[in-house]
Design a protein around this motif. Structure first.
Motif, PDB file in Angstrom:
ATOM      1  N   GLU A  19       0.787  -1.241   0.000  1.00  0.00           N
ATOM      2  CA  GLU A  19       0.000   0.000   0.000  1.00  0.00           C
ATOM      3  C   GLU A  19       0.820   1.293   0.000  1.00  0.00           C
ATOM      4  O   GLU A  19       0.503   2.202  -0.774  1.00  0.00           O
ATOM      5  N   PRO A  20       1.868   1.440   0.834  1.00  0.00           N
ATOM      6  CA  PRO A  20       2.594   2.719   0.811  1.00  0.00           C
ATOM      7  C   PRO A  20       3.155   3.072  -0.560  1.00  0.00           C
ATOM      8  O   PRO A  20       3.051   4.222  -1.003  1.00  0.00           O
ATOM      9  N   VAL A  21       3.725   2.087  -1.256  1.00  0.00           N
ATOM     10  CA  VAL A  21       4.309   2.376  -2.569  1.00  0.00           C
ATOM     11  C   VAL A  21       3.216   2.599  -3.610  1.00  0.00           C
ATOM     12  O   VAL A  21       3.367   3.444  -4.493  1.00  0.00           O
ATOM     13  N   MET A  22       2.109   1.901  -3.495  1.00  0.00           N
ATOM     14  CA  MET A  22       1.003   2.140  -4.422  1.00  0.00           C
ATOM     15  C   MET A  22       0.476   3.571  -4.255  1.00  0.00           C
ATOM     16  O   MET A  22       0.215   4.264  -5.247  1.00  0.00           O
ATOM     17  N   MET A  23       0.342   4.011  -3.016  1.00  0.00           N
ATOM     18  CA  MET A  23      -0.111   5.384  -2.759  1.00  0.00           C
ATOM     19  C   MET A  23       0.932   6.403  -3.240  1.00  0.00           C
ATOM     20  O   MET A  23       0.585   7.447  -3.780  1.00  0.00           O
ATOM     21  N   LEU A  24       2.213   6.082  -3.024  1.00  0.00           N
ATOM     22  CA  LEU A  24       3.293   6.954  -3.477  1.00  0.00           C
ATOM     23  C   LEU A  24       3.251   7.110  -4.991  1.00  0.00           C
ATOM     24  O   LEU A  24       3.429   8.210  -5.517  1.00  0.00           O
ATOM     25  N   HIS A  25       3.000   6.023  -5.692  1.00  0.00           N
ATOM     26  CA  HIS A  25       2.940   6.061  -7.149  1.00  0.00           C
ATOM     27  C   HIS A  25       1.884   7.067  -7.621  1.00  0.00           C
ATOM     28  O   HIS A  25       2.109   7.824  -8.582  1.00  0.00           O
ATOM     29  N   ASN A  26       0.757   7.120  -6.945  1.00  0.00           N
ATOM     30  CA  ASN A  26      -0.292   8.079  -7.303  1.00  0.00           C
ATOM     31  C   ASN A  26       0.036   9.494  -6.834  1.00  0.00           C
ATOM     32  O   ASN A  26      -0.159  10.464  -7.557  1.00  0.00           O
ATOM     33  N   ARG A  27       0.540   9.625  -5.622  1.00  0.00           N
ATOM     34  CA  ARG A  27       0.756  10.952  -5.014  1.00  0.00           C
ATOM     35  C   ARG A  27       1.888  11.726  -5.682  1.00  0.00           C
ATOM     36  O   ARG A  27       1.826  12.953  -5.782  1.00  0.00           O
ATOM     37  N   ILE A  28       2.925  11.023  -6.154  1.00  0.00           N
ATOM     38  CA  ILE A  28       4.060  11.720  -6.771  1.00  0.00           C
ATOM     39  C   ILE A  28       3.613  12.484  -8.012  1.00  0.00           C
ATOM     40  O   ILE A  28       4.193  13.502  -8.365  1.00  0.00           O
ATOM     41  N   ASN A  29       2.525  12.027  -8.653  1.00  0.00           N
ATOM     42  CA  ASN A  29       2.016  12.708  -9.842  1.00  0.00           C
ATOM     43  C   ASN A  29       1.364  14.048  -9.516  1.00  0.00           C
ATOM     44  O   ASN A  29       1.165  14.864 -10.416  1.00  0.00           O
ATOM     45  N   ASP A  30       1.049  14.284  -8.253  1.00  0.00           N
ATOM     46  CA  ASP A  30       0.476  15.562  -7.834  1.00  0.00           C
ATOM     47  C   ASP A  30       1.538  16.633  -7.617  1.00  0.00           C
ATOM     48  O   ASP A  30       1.215  17.793  -7.373  1.00  0.00           O
ATOM     49  N   VAL A  31       2.801  16.223  -7.685  1.00  0.00           N
ATOM     50  CA  VAL A  31       3.931  17.130  -7.448  1.00  0.00           C
ATOM     51  C   VAL A  31       4.542  17.500  -8.799  1.00  0.00           C
ATOM     52  O   VAL A  31       4.705  16.646  -9.665  1.00  0.00           O
ATOM     53  N   GLU A  32       4.854  18.764  -8.969  1.00  0.00           N
ATOM     54  CA  GLU A  32       5.505  19.215 -10.207  1.00  0.00           C
ATOM     55  C   GLU A  32       6.902  18.602 -10.305  1.00  0.00           C
ATOM     56  O   GLU A  32       7.549  18.374  -9.278  1.00  0.00           O
ATOM     57  N   PRO A  33       7.399  18.347 -11.529  1.00  0.00           N
ATOM     58  CA  PRO A  33       8.784  17.880 -11.667  1.00  0.00           C
ATOM     59  C   PRO A  33       9.743  18.822 -10.933  1.00  0.00           C
ATOM     60  O   PRO A  33       9.623  20.041 -11.032  1.00  0.00           O
ATOM     61  N   GLY A  34      10.633  18.254 -10.148  1.00  0.00           N
ATOM     62  CA  GLY A  34      11.558  19.040  -9.332  1.00  0.00           C
ATOM     63  C   GLY A  34      11.025  19.351  -7.948  1.00  0.00           C
ATOM     64  O   GLY A  34      11.768  19.797  -7.078  1.00  0.00           O
ATOM     65  N   GLY A  35       9.733  19.122  -7.725  1.00  0.00           N
ATOM     66  CA  GLY A  35       9.113  19.384  -6.427  1.00  0.00           C
ATOM     67  C   GLY A  35       9.425  18.277  -5.430  1.00  0.00           C
ATOM     68  O   GLY A  35       9.865  17.180  -5.796  1.00  0.00           O
ATOM     69  N   LEU A  36       9.188  18.568  -4.169  1.00  0.00           N
ATOM     70  CA  LEU A  36       9.509  17.632  -3.090  1.00  0.00           C
ATOM     71  C   LEU A  36       8.247  17.061  -2.456  1.00  0.00           C
ATOM     72  O   LEU A  36       7.317  17.794  -2.126  1.00  0.00           O
ATOM     73  N   LEU A  37       8.254  15.746  -2.277  1.00  0.00           N
ATOM     74  CA  LEU A  37       7.178  15.033  -1.602  1.00  0.00           C
ATOM     75  C   LEU A  37       7.749  14.407  -0.335  1.00  0.00           C
ATOM     76  O   LEU A  37       8.758  13.703  -0.385  1.00  0.00           O
ATOM     77  N   ARG A  38       7.101  14.676   0.777  1.00  0.00           N
ATOM     78  CA  ARG A  38       7.498  14.076   2.064  1.00  0.00           C
ATOM     79  C   ARG A  38       6.570  12.895   2.325  1.00  0.00           C
ATOM     80  O   ARG A  38       5.349  13.025   2.238  1.00  0.00           O
ATOM     81  N   VAL A  39       7.162  11.745   2.626  1.00  0.00           N
ATOM     82  CA  VAL A  39       6.400  10.530   2.901  1.00  0.00           C
ATOM     83  C   VAL A  39       6.692  10.101   4.332  1.00  0.00           C
ATOM     84  O   VAL A  39       7.855  10.031   4.741  1.00  0.00           O
ATOM     85  N   VAL A  40       5.641   9.806   5.098  1.00  0.00           N
ATOM     86  CA  VAL A  40       5.786   9.277   6.456  1.00  0.00           C
ATOM     87  C   VAL A  40       5.111   7.917   6.481  1.00  0.00           C
ATOM     88  O   VAL A  40       3.945   7.786   6.110  1.00  0.00           O
ATOM     89  N   ALA A  41       5.863   6.890   6.894  1.00  0.00           N
ATOM     90  CA  ALA A  41       5.347   5.522   6.914  1.00  0.00           C
ATOM     91  C   ALA A  41       5.795   4.821   8.192  1.00  0.00           C
ATOM     92  O   ALA A  41       6.741   5.255   8.852  1.00  0.00           O
TER      93      ALA A  41
END
Length: 79
Positions: A19-41
């Motif tokens: 589940e965490p990686v599946m959610m990450l796969h979707n969420r990273i698309n909400d970030v512009e190229p070069g943008g930063l995504l923080r993941v807490v698991a």
């Protein structure tokens, strides 16, 4: 009030592989190229899965740390 050090966040606490990686796969698309995504698991398998995700899909794993049973990652979205 200080600006956060990331553009978006994914809270995957309490979720287990895959589940965490599946959610990450979707969420990273909400970030512009070069943008930063923080993941807490909380799933220890993310220490293996998230670096591989970044490697295979061309994203940069900027940082990873464990604190109080939580795994915190900052990922820079690739092009």
């Amino acid at each position: 009030m200080s600006k956060p050090d990331h553009d978006a966040e994914l809270d995957a606490r309490g979720l287990f592989c895959p589940e965490p990686v599946m959610m990450l796969h979707n969420r990273i698309n909400d970030v512009e190229p070069g943008g930063l995504l923080r993941v807490v698991a909380t799933d220890p398998s993310t220490t293996r899965d998230i670096p591989r995700f970044c490697q295979f899909l061309g994203h940069e794993l900027v940082s990873e740390q464990e604190k109080d049973g939580e795994f915190i990652y900052v990922i820079r979205r690739g092009e």
